[in-house]
Scaffold this active site. Structure first.
Site, PDB file in Angstrom:
ATOM      1  N   ASN A 153       0.432  -8.027  20.560  1.00  0.00           N
ATOM      2  CA  ASN A 153      -0.810  -8.243  21.293  1.00  0.00           C
ATOM      3  C   ASN A 153      -2.075  -7.621  20.467  1.00  0.00           C
ATOM      4  O   ASN A 153      -1.975  -6.770  19.751  1.00  0.00           O
ATOM      5  CB  ASN A 153      -0.826  -7.685  22.455  1.00  0.00           C
ATOM      6  CG  ASN A 153       0.082  -8.218  23.675  1.00  0.00           C
ATOM      7  OD1 ASN A 153       0.278  -9.505  23.609  1.00  0.00           O
ATOM      8  ND2 ASN A 153       0.399  -7.531  24.674  1.00  0.00           N
ATOM      9  N   ARG A 188       5.109 -12.550  24.221  1.00  0.00           N
ATOM     10  CA  ARG A 188       5.916 -11.946  23.050  1.00  0.00           C
ATOM     11  C   ARG A 188       7.181 -11.836  22.889  1.00  0.00           C
ATOM     12  O   ARG A 188       8.020 -12.095  22.056  1.00  0.00           O
ATOM     13  CB  ARG A 188       5.212 -10.384  22.879  1.00  0.00           C
ATOM     14  CG  ARG A 188       3.755 -10.328  22.317  1.00  0.00           C
ATOM     15  CD  ARG A 188       3.190  -9.140  22.390  1.00  0.00           C
ATOM     16  NE  ARG A 188       3.516  -8.327  23.807  1.00  0.00           N
ATOM     17  CZ  ARG A 188       3.631  -6.930  23.836  1.00  0.00           C
ATOM     18  NH1 ARG A 188       3.636  -6.264  22.979  1.00  0.00           N
ATOM     19  NH2 ARG A 188       3.922  -6.610  25.122  1.00  0.00           N
TER      20      ARG A 188
END
Length: 91
Positions: free
Chosen positions: A36, A18
């Site tokens: 996520n 990320r």
């Protein structure tokens, strides 16, 4: 402008995916978000020029060192005019 929704599966959590995506999106001036998911995948929305979004999608297919991308599902999304790119909480 192009907007896409992406679900990336594989070893993509716990490897800096990320935050690496945040840096890549910022570098390419692509707006949107990444988070996520509880199933172990990563979800993102990207908005930007065709070339910039394509470049970020190409990066997402590989991911950062340590990641293993098994699949990336890309669908068109409605453009919402996001500014900047953010990492969101798990969904």
């Amino acid at each position: 402008m192009r907007s896409v929704h992406v679900i990336v599966e594989g070893r993509v959590q716990g490897v800096g995916y990320r935050y690496s995506l945040l840096l890549e999106a910022d570098r390419r001036a692509v707006a949107g978000w990444v988070r996520n998911r509880t199933d172990g995948s990563v979800e993102a929305v990207l908005e930007g020029t065709d070339d910039a979004v394509d470049a970020v999608l190409a990066w997402m297919a590989e991911g950062p060192p340590g990641a293993r991308v098994d699949a990336a599902r890309v669908t068109d999304a409605q453009h919402v005019g996001s500014t900047g790119f953010e990492v969101r909480d798990t969904h």
